[in-house]
Structure formats: structure tokens, C-alpha cells
Design an enzyme around this catalytic site. Structure first.
Site, PDB file in Angstrom:
ATOM      1  N   SER A 135      22.261   4.027  19.360  1.00  0.00           N
ATOM      2  CA  SER A 135      22.530   4.742  20.617  1.00  0.00           C
ATOM      3  C   SER A 135      23.900   4.372  21.167  1.00  0.00           C
ATOM      4  O   SER A 135      24.371   3.237  20.993  1.00  0.00           O
ATOM      5  CB  SER A 135      21.462   4.389  21.662  1.00  0.00           C
ATOM      6  OG  SER A 135      21.772   4.941  22.920  1.00  0.00           O
ATOM      7  N   TYR A 148      17.475  -1.766  27.502  1.00  0.00           N
ATOM      8  CA  TYR A 148      17.510  -0.866  26.343  1.00  0.00           C
ATOM      9  C   TYR A 148      18.858  -0.948  25.637  1.00  0.00           C
ATOM     10  O   TYR A 148      18.931  -1.032  24.398  1.00  0.00           O
ATOM     11  CB  TYR A 148      17.243   0.559  26.819  1.00  0.00           C
ATOM     12  CG  TYR A 148      17.454   1.631  25.778  1.00  0.00           C
ATOM     13  CD1 TYR A 148      16.518   1.841  24.774  1.00  0.00           C
ATOM     14  CD2 TYR A 148      18.579   2.446  25.821  1.00  0.00           C
ATOM     15  CE1 TYR A 148      16.703   2.845  23.830  1.00  0.00           C
ATOM     16  CE2 TYR A 148      18.777   3.443  24.880  1.00  0.00           C
ATOM     17  CZ  TYR A 148      17.846   3.642  23.889  1.00  0.00           C
ATOM     18  OH  TYR A 148      18.033   4.628  22.948  1.00  0.00           O
TER      19      TYR A 148
END
Length: 243
Positions: A135, A148
Site C-alpha cells: 500500500s 495500518y
């Protein structure tokens, strides 16, 4: 006859990647924690595209990192794609250490251990392509998603190290950074259209990266520029921004 393994094949992105790979390979292996859901997906694919579609229970959060799943694969795949991941809310992760730990394990520890085991087996054979879905959130810690983001940063670094380690072994490792993706769980969330991809865009980017043996892929190329600018912001100024 090439074989492709997709771990996390019940998510919107994983399912779409599996369908794209099924157009290109003879054997497709779908793996995840819910065999019943995987079997429903396999039924849709059998006879339509890949000549053979099999289902395998695989939990990368297990004590062995899901390595036992690999022993059941016949044949060992030529392409292995790990789509395992998921983001809990930052506030929830701040309040509950259990949520934070689960987020880190799901997005870093589990996928890393699993793909490390895959790489060892590919290297012993002398060939194979590994794709890890990471990501852009891992490129700089931000108050809005640093739990995250830190896990994805670790996963990105792991994939980079794996790529470096096995560079001369016939094993290639691809890091894919989708950015924002419009999925079933994300409907209605306001996103800039020029930075937002569809699951099909991710799937196509994965296949092209496998074919061209790319190293790091931004599904939307604009993210490369955006994140370069984010990384370049001086820390004193960065701390004052509500990112």
C-alpha cells in the site's frame, strides 16, 4: 501449463485478480481461510477459463505462517499472489491493542512469513514470480492510519529484501501498491477519481507486472508523484498537517 496461486481470493481485489489470472494460466489455485466461499468462486471459474481450479485452506496467521498450505499444492505454482490484508480504523487500533496487533499481523507478519516460505521453495526449484499487495500508506507514517501504514511499510521493506536476496536465484518479487480502490466495502467513501482504481485495474497491473517482471508497481501512476511529495515535506511542517 502455468499454475497461479492466489491467497486471499475471497476479497474483491483477490477475486478479480484470480479471474484475470485464470485467463492466462492452465491451473489456478485459490487459497484462504474460508473454503466454502472459495469453492463458490471456483465453481464460477471451472470450465470457463483455467483448465483446473482447486481450493486450498490457508491461514497465513497460523503459527507456521500458512506454510503447511504449500505442502498440499500440486503442482507448486509458478506465480504466487498474496492479497491478504485489511485496515481497521485508526481510532479503534489506538484504543484496543488487540485490534492494533491484528492489523499488524494481517498486513505484515502473516503475509511476510508466507511469502518467505514460498520464496524458499521457488528458489529450490530455480523459478517463480511472487506478487505482494502492499500500500502507498506505508510510505510515511501519518496520524490518520499509522497502525495500518506501519504494517504496510514493514511488508514493503520485506518484499524489497526478498527481491534483493533472491535476485540471482530465478525468483522475482513484485510489490504492488494499489492506492485507493473502489470495492464493495468502500462504496460511498469520497475519493479523488484520478487517484482511485477499480479491482480490475489492480488485476491488470498484477498481470502486466508478472509478464514484464516489474519491481514496484503503482496501479495509478500518479500515486508515485503524490507520495514523493508527501515524503518530501519537512517534519516540522508535516506535524502541523492533518493528513
Amino acid at each position: 501449463m502455468r499454475t497461479a496461486l492466489v491467497v486471499g481470493a475471497t476479497s474483491d481485489i483477490g477475486r478479480t485478480i484470480a479471474r484475470r489470472l485464470a485467463d492466462e494460466v492452465g491451473i489456478l489455485q485459490l487459497a484462504g481461510r474460508d473454503p466454502e466461499r472459495l469453492e463458490r468462486e471456483a465453481q464460477d471459474l471451472r470450465g470457463a477459463v483455467a483448465e483446473r481450479v482447486s481450493v486450498h485452506r490457508c491461514d497465513v496467521l497460523a503459527a507456521d505462517g500458512g506454510a503447511s498450505c504449500l505442502e498440499a499444492l500440486d503442482p507448486l505454482p509458478d506465480i504466487a499472489v498474496c492479497v491478504v490484508g485489511g485496515a481497521a480504523g485508526q481510532r479503534e487500533a489506538e484504543r484496543d491493542p488487540g485490534v492494533a496487533e491484528a492489523t499488524m499481523r494481517t498486513n505484515y507478519l502473516g503475509p511476510a512469513l508466507f511469502l518467505g516460505a514460498v520464496a524458499e521453495r521457488f528458489a529450490a526449484r530455480g523459478s517463480g514470480v511472487i506478487v505482494g499487495i502492499s500500500s502507498v500508506s506505508g510510505e510515511r507514517g501519518r496520524r490518520s492510519n499509522y497502525v495500518y501504514g506501519s504494517a504496510k511499510a514493514g511488508f514493503t521493506a520485506f518484499l524489497s529484501g526478498l527481491r534483493h536476496r533472491f535476485a540471482d536465484s530465478g525468483v522475482h518479487v513484485v510489490t504492488v501498491k494499489p492506492g485507493w480502490v473502489r470495492t464493495g466495502t468502500d462504496q460511498g467513501t469520497p475519493r479523488a477519481p484520478w487517484l482511485t482504481a477499480e479491482p480490475a485495474d489492480v488485476a491488470e497491473a498484477v498481470w502486466r507486472a508478472v509478464q514484464a517482471r516489474r519491481n514496484v508497481v503503482y496501479v495509478r501512476g500518479r500515486w508515485r508523484v503524490v507520495m514523493a511529495l508527501v515524503r518530501a515535506i519537512p517534519e516540522p511542517l508535516f506535524k502541523r498537517l492533518g493528513l
